[in-house]
Design a protein around this motif. Structure first.
Motif, short mmCIF file in Angstrom:
data_model
loop_
_atom_site.label_atom_id
_atom_site.label_comp_id
_atom_site.label_asym_id
_atom_site.label_seq_id
_atom_site.Cartn_x
_atom_site.Cartn_y
_atom_site.Cartn_z
N ASP A 31 0.82 -1.26 0.02
CA ASP A 31 -0.06 -0.18 0.16
C ASP A 31 0.96 1.00 0.08
O ASP A 31 1.81 1.24 0.76
CB ASP A 31 -0.88 -0.04 1.16
CG ASP A 31 -1.96 1.29 1.52
OD1 ASP A 31 -2.80 1.43 0.32
OD2 ASP A 31 -1.48 2.02 2.18
N ARG A 32 0.71 2.16 -0.80
CA ARG A 32 1.71 3.36 -1.00
C ARG A 32 1.54 4.19 0.45
O ARG A 32 2.67 4.77 0.73
CB ARG A 32 0.90 4.20 -2.07
CG ARG A 32 1.43 5.66 -2.36
CD ARG A 32 2.87 5.44 -2.90
NE ARG A 32 3.74 6.65 -2.65
CZ ARG A 32 4.16 7.18 -3.76
NH1 ARG A 32 4.12 6.38 -5.02
NH2 ARG A 32 4.99 8.09 -3.65
N ALA A 33 0.32 4.33 0.92
CA ALA A 33 0.40 4.93 2.18
C ALA A 33 1.38 4.37 3.44
O ALA A 33 2.01 5.20 4.08
CB ALA A 33 -0.81 5.02 2.91
N ALA A 34 1.41 3.13 3.37
CA ALA A 34 2.13 2.28 4.14
C ALA A 34 3.74 2.77 3.81
O ALA A 34 4.45 2.73 4.65
CB ALA A 34 2.18 0.78 4.11
N VAL A 35 3.96 2.75 2.60
CA VAL A 35 5.32 2.87 2.20
C VAL A 35 5.83 4.25 2.32
O VAL A 35 6.77 4.52 2.78
CB VAL A 35 5.70 2.57 0.44
CG1 VAL A 35 6.66 3.15 -0.12
CG2 VAL A 35 5.14 1.39 0.28
N ASP A 36 4.91 5.30 2.19
CA ASP A 36 5.29 6.50 2.47
C ASP A 36 5.54 6.82 4.17
O ASP A 36 6.34 7.53 4.46
CB ASP A 36 4.03 7.68 2.17
CG ASP A 36 3.98 7.57 0.77
OD1 ASP A 36 4.74 7.41 -0.21
OD2 ASP A 36 2.79 8.07 0.32
N GLN A 37 4.61 6.17 5.07
CA GLN A 37 4.94 6.23 6.45
C GLN A 37 6.27 5.55 6.83
O GLN A 37 6.77 5.94 7.80
CB GLN A 37 3.71 5.54 7.15
CG GLN A 37 2.35 6.14 7.15
CD GLN A 37 1.36 5.61 7.66
OE1 GLN A 37 1.39 4.07 8.04
NE2 GLN A 37 0.09 6.15 7.95
N LEU A 38 6.71 4.28 6.04
CA LEU A 38 7.91 3.78 6.50
C LEU A 38 9.00 4.45 5.89
O LEU A 38 10.12 4.20 6.44
CB LEU A 38 7.91 2.20 6.10
CG LEU A 38 6.83 1.58 6.67
CD1 LEU A 38 6.48 0.10 6.23
CD2 LEU A 38 7.22 1.21 8.26
N ALA A 39 8.96 5.29 5.01
CA ALA A 39 10.12 5.90 4.21
C ALA A 39 10.95 6.66 5.11
O ALA A 39 12.29 6.42 4.82
CB ALA A 39 9.33 6.80 3.17
N HIS A 40 10.46 7.18 5.96
CA HIS A 40 11.47 8.13 6.88
C HIS A 40 12.54 7.16 7.86
O HIS A 40 13.53 7.62 8.29
CB HIS A 40 11.05 9.28 7.80
CG HIS A 40 10.48 8.73 8.75
ND1 HIS A 40 8.97 8.45 8.67
CD2 HIS A 40 10.46 8.71 10.13
CE1 HIS A 40 8.33 8.06 9.94
NE2 HIS A 40 9.37 8.23 10.71
N PHE A 41 12.33 5.84 7.98
CA PHE A 41 12.83 4.92 8.88
C PHE A 41 14.04 4.65 8.22
O PHE A 41 15.20 4.10 8.68
CB PHE A 41 12.24 3.82 9.38
CG PHE A 41 11.23 4.34 10.44
CD1 PHE A 41 11.47 4.63 11.48
CD2 PHE A 41 9.76 4.29 10.00
CE1 PHE A 41 10.28 5.24 12.37
CE2 PHE A 41 8.84 4.53 10.78
CZ PHE A 41 8.84 4.95 12.02
N GLY A 42 13.94 4.42 6.69
CA GLY A 42 15.23 3.73 6.22
C GLY A 42 15.07 2.09 5.98
O GLY A 42 14.39 1.62 6.76
#
Length: 68
Positions: free
Chosen positions: A15-26
């Motif tokens: 899901d794009r929203a999940a990817v966006d939320q996880l993006a800042h963690f690396g």
């Protein structure tokens, strides 16, 4: 377990929203949070400070190609 010779054409992406939320963690942090280890060596660093990328990936399992 491994499916050599199988081509999957319609791959369900995260899901794009999940990817966006996880993006800042690396990716290494998310990888390890999923219970996995060994994604990247500790000495690997971004090419320049602040560089980052996020998205989904499709991995493949292939035999090496020999030339000759």
């Amino acid at each position: 377990m491994y499916q050599l010779g199988i081509v999957k054409r319609n791959i369900q992406r995260a899901d794009r929203a999940a990817v966006d939320q996880l993006a800042h963690f690396g990716s290494a942090t998310v990888h390890e949070a999923m219970g996995r280890v060994g994604l990247m060596k500790p000495y690997l660093r971004p090419i320049y400070p602040g560089a980052h990328v996020a998205g989904t990936a499709v991995t493949v399992l292939l035999h090496p190609v020999t030339t000759g």
